[in-house]
Design an enzyme around this catalytic site. Sequence first.
Site, PDB file in Angstrom:
ATOM      1  N   ALA A 180       0.865  -1.188   0.000  1.00 20.09           N
ATOM      2  CA  ALA A 180       0.000   0.000   0.000  1.00 20.09           C
ATOM      3  C   ALA A 180       0.899   1.235   0.000  1.00 20.09           C
ATOM      4  O   ALA A 180       2.057   1.167   0.436  1.00 20.09           O
ATOM      5  CB  ALA A 180      -0.892  -0.023   1.231  1.00 20.09           C
ATOM      6  N   GLY A 223       0.781  -5.067   0.909  1.00 22.91           N
ATOM      7  CA  GLY A 223      -0.418  -5.151   0.069  1.00 22.91           C
ATOM      8  C   GLY A 223      -0.141  -5.818  -1.272  1.00 22.91           C
ATOM      9  O   GLY A 223      -1.058  -6.381  -1.881  1.00 22.91           O
ATOM     10  N   GLU A 226      -0.453  -9.395  -0.609  1.00 21.08           N
ATOM     11  CA  GLU A 226      -1.878  -9.653  -0.371  1.00 21.08           C
ATOM     12  C   GLU A 226      -2.669  -9.624  -1.683  1.00 21.08           C
ATOM     13  O   GLU A 226      -3.587 -10.421  -1.881  1.00 21.08           O
ATOM     14  CB  GLU A 226      -2.430  -8.621   0.625  1.00 21.08           C
ATOM     15  N   GLU A 246       4.824  -5.033   7.143  1.00 18.53           N
ATOM     16  CA  GLU A 246       4.038  -3.958   7.764  1.00 18.53           C
ATOM     17  C   GLU A 246       4.499  -3.617   9.175  1.00 18.53           C
ATOM     18  O   GLU A 246       4.416  -2.462   9.597  1.00 18.53           O
ATOM     19  CB  GLU A 246       2.542  -4.331   7.795  1.00 18.53           C
TER      20      GLU A 246
HETATM   21  N1  CAA Z   1       4.655   3.223  -0.699  1.00 13.35           N
HETATM   22  C1  CAA Z   1       5.070   4.391  -1.227  1.00 13.35           C
HETATM   23  N2  CAA Z   1       6.253   4.526  -1.891  1.00 13.35           N
HETATM   24  C2  CAA Z   1       7.019   3.435  -1.991  1.00 13.35           C
HETATM   25  C3  CAA Z   1       6.647   2.187  -1.468  1.00 13.35           C
HETATM   26  C4  CAA Z   1       5.398   2.109  -0.799  1.00 13.35           C
HETATM   27  N3  CAA Z   1       4.923   0.944  -0.299  1.00 13.35           N
HETATM   28  N4  CAA Z   1       7.632   1.301  -1.717  1.00 13.35           N
HETATM   29  C5  CAA Z   1       8.581   1.967  -2.397  1.00 13.35           C
HETATM   30  N5  CAA Z   1       8.220   3.265  -2.553  1.00 13.35           N
HETATM   31  C6  CAA Z   1       8.954   4.325  -3.233  1.00 13.35           C
HETATM   32  C7  CAA Z   1      10.125   4.807  -2.393  1.00 13.35           C
HETATM   33  O1  CAA Z   1       9.705   5.736  -1.415  1.00 13.35           O
HETATM   34  C8  CAA Z   1      11.010   5.417  -3.458  1.00 13.35           C
HETATM   35  O2  CAA Z   1      10.481   6.663  -3.801  1.00 13.35           O
HETATM   36  P1  CAA Z   1      11.471   7.951  -3.914  1.00 13.35           P
HETATM   37  O3  CAA Z   1      12.308   7.637  -5.139  1.00 13.35           O
HETATM   38  O4  CAA Z   1      10.524   9.075  -4.110  1.00 13.35           O
HETATM   39  O5  CAA Z   1      12.279   7.978  -2.666  1.00 13.35           O
HETATM   40  C9  CAA Z   1      10.791   4.491  -4.654  1.00 13.35           C
HETATM   41  O6  CAA Z   1       9.557   3.813  -4.417  1.00 13.35           O
HETATM   42  C10 CAA Z   1      11.867   3.444  -4.787  1.00 13.35           C
HETATM   43  O7  CAA Z   1      11.982   2.755  -3.560  1.00 13.35           O
HETATM   44  P2  CAA Z   1      13.392   2.520  -2.791  1.00 13.35           P
HETATM   45  O8  CAA Z   1      14.322   3.628  -3.097  1.00 13.35           O
HETATM   46  O9  CAA Z   1      13.092   2.227  -1.370  1.00 13.35           O
HETATM   47  O10 CAA Z   1      13.892   1.204  -3.573  1.00 13.35           O
HETATM   48  P3  CAA Z   1      14.890   0.088  -3.008  1.00 13.35           P
HETATM   49  O11 CAA Z   1      15.188  -0.784  -4.178  1.00 13.35           O
HETATM   50  O12 CAA Z   1      16.008   0.676  -2.264  1.00 13.35           O
HETATM   51  O13 CAA Z   1      14.021  -0.761  -1.938  1.00 13.35           O
HETATM   52  C11 CAA Z   1      12.037  -1.913  -1.188  1.00 13.35           C
HETATM   53  C12 CAA Z   1      12.925  -1.532  -2.389  1.00 13.35           C
HETATM   54  C13 CAA Z   1      12.781  -2.904  -0.295  1.00 13.35           C
HETATM   55  C14 CAA Z   1      10.807  -2.600  -1.762  1.00 13.35           C
HETATM   56  C15 CAA Z   1      11.641  -0.655  -0.392  1.00 13.35           C
HETATM   57  O14 CAA Z   1      11.152   0.305  -1.284  1.00 13.35           O
HETATM   58  C16 CAA Z   1      10.579  -0.887   0.655  1.00 13.35           C
HETATM   59  O15 CAA Z   1      10.881  -1.409   1.717  1.00 13.35           O
HETATM   60  N6  CAA Z   1       9.316  -0.479   0.362  1.00 13.35           N
HETATM   61  C17 CAA Z   1       8.237  -0.554   1.313  1.00 13.35           C
HETATM   62  C18 CAA Z   1       7.697  -1.971   1.444  1.00 13.35           C
HETATM   63  C19 CAA Z   1       6.632  -2.025   2.492  1.00 13.35           C
HETATM   64  O16 CAA Z   1       6.851  -1.734   3.653  1.00 13.35           O
HETATM   65  N7  CAA Z   1       5.405  -2.424   2.088  1.00 13.35           N
HETATM   66  C20 CAA Z   1       4.272  -2.503   2.988  1.00 13.35           C
HETATM   67  C21 CAA Z   1       3.416  -1.276   2.841  1.00 13.35           C
HETATM   68  S1  CAA Z   1       2.163  -1.208   4.039  1.00 13.35           S
HETATM   69  C22 CAA Z   1       0.923  -2.191   3.464  1.00 13.35           C
HETATM   70  O17 CAA Z   1       0.977  -2.720   2.371  1.00 13.35           O
HETATM   71  C23 CAA Z   1      -0.228  -2.338   4.415  1.00 13.35           C
HETATM   72  C24 CAA Z   1      -1.301  -3.221   3.921  1.00 13.35           C
HETATM   73  O18 CAA Z   1      -1.303  -4.403   4.172  1.00 13.35           O
HETATM   74  C25 CAA Z   1      -2.433  -2.618   3.306  1.00 13.35           C
END
Ligand code: CAA
Length: 375
Positions: A180, A223, A226, A246
């Site tokens: 998400a 998400g 999911e 999460e």
């Molecule tokens: N939401 C918003 N933006 C996101 C995102 C997310 N879930 N995942 C990645 N991005 C964005 C980053 O902020 C970044 O944007 P900027 O260039 O503006 O900084 C861009 O995508 C590239 O990401 P990274 O620079 O972090 O890329 P990376 O290769 O270094 O890392 C990753 C990749 C490990 C996937 C890392 O991006 C990450 O940990 N992302 C978040 C994953 C996460 O926590 N997901 C769970 C979300 S909560 C959820 O989903 C709740 C639910 O059940 C409904």
Amino acid sequence: MRLRGYFTPIVQYARTLRAISPVAQQRFEGSTMFTDTSLGQQLSSQCRRSIPWQRATPLIFSQHQCSAFHHHSVARDLAGKRQELAHSIHTCRCLHQEMGTVEGTTQGRILKGKEYTCIQAELLEGGAIGLITLDRPKALNALSEALMKEVLDALQTYDADPQVGAIVITGKDKAFAAGADIKEMKDKRFVDAYASRFVFHWNSISAIRKPIIAAVNGYALGGGCELAMLCDIVLAGEKAMFGQPELNLGTIPGIGGTQRLIREVGKSRAMEMILTGKHFMDAEEAAQKGLVSRVVPGSNDALLAEAISVGKQIAQQSKPVVALAKECVNAAYEIGLQEGIKKEQSLFYATFALEDQKEGMQAFIEKRKPDFKHK
Ligand code: CAA
């Protein structure tokens, strides 16, 4: 078939590229390894005969790939040849539409008159397959509310289209979806999430009757994992990575992750993934544990081609029987064994009311392919 119609603009396109620059030519070659449809193979061999510089490259064309022509970045190399190329691309695009692509495709963003901004939606294989490509690669396909609204809209559109036999959802570049959208939801308060039933509507994916195949390469986190689990079949590319991180964000999975993951991979592994927020699962392990049906080796394109091929096999079955089978299998998630068996039995009996059941069994006896009428 309409082979000649397809072939001419492709050759024209290739010749134009050849005339422009070796760089453009390489890009063209590099971007044209696609499905193994018989149409593609015929085109491939004709192309190899007619375009000597491509002899070494096993070019395979498909309808899907024709639609990719206009995404091509060669435009930058074109200089004086721009107009000629534009004409070829236009011809390809028109032919692609004629062969059954969505009405008025504009880079796959318009489906039945509705324009999308976060996804691409295209009908492939003469309208039998509805493809949804999550298209926010810079944000690793973070599932914003706008994106999910579009996904649901496209799913419902495909579900209502009698031609569509299966739906494929895929990502782009290095992500299926990284969860998400954290930036979008970070300031929400409990009352906002509760009152707006935040993410609740994602669950309506379960109400889609047509089979949904997820082609997952790269990250499927939170998400994203999911969403994959909401699909009916999950195929993984070699780089697929599943996780529920999460807890790292101070929250818990919110779209069925705590409920579905345990059923897919068992309590201990699900707990480890969810509670640590760190122990991701790669494609091989996901296949071993049954989270995905198998790993498709090769590129994102190879994965997508395989997902489309599975979709085509499903689309050849009787549509009402496919829907009944999907409903039965999904019931196993919701109800106990005895109740599930009762449900299966009544839907099994119901198939005997279909012409397709008579046709399917008669065709077996006559040693021929069934000609299903979907009724
Ligand atoms: N939401 C918003 N933006 C996101 C995102 C997310 N879930 N995942 C990645 N991005 C964005 C980053 O902020 C970044 O944007 P900027 O260039 O503006 O900084 C861009 O995508 C590239 O990401 P990274 O620079 O972090 O890329 P990376 O290769 O270094 O890392 C990753 C990749 C490990 C996937 C890392 O991006 C990450 O940990 N992302 C978040 C994953 C996460 O926590 N997901 C769970 C979300 S909560 C959820 O989903 C709740 C639910 O059940 C409904």
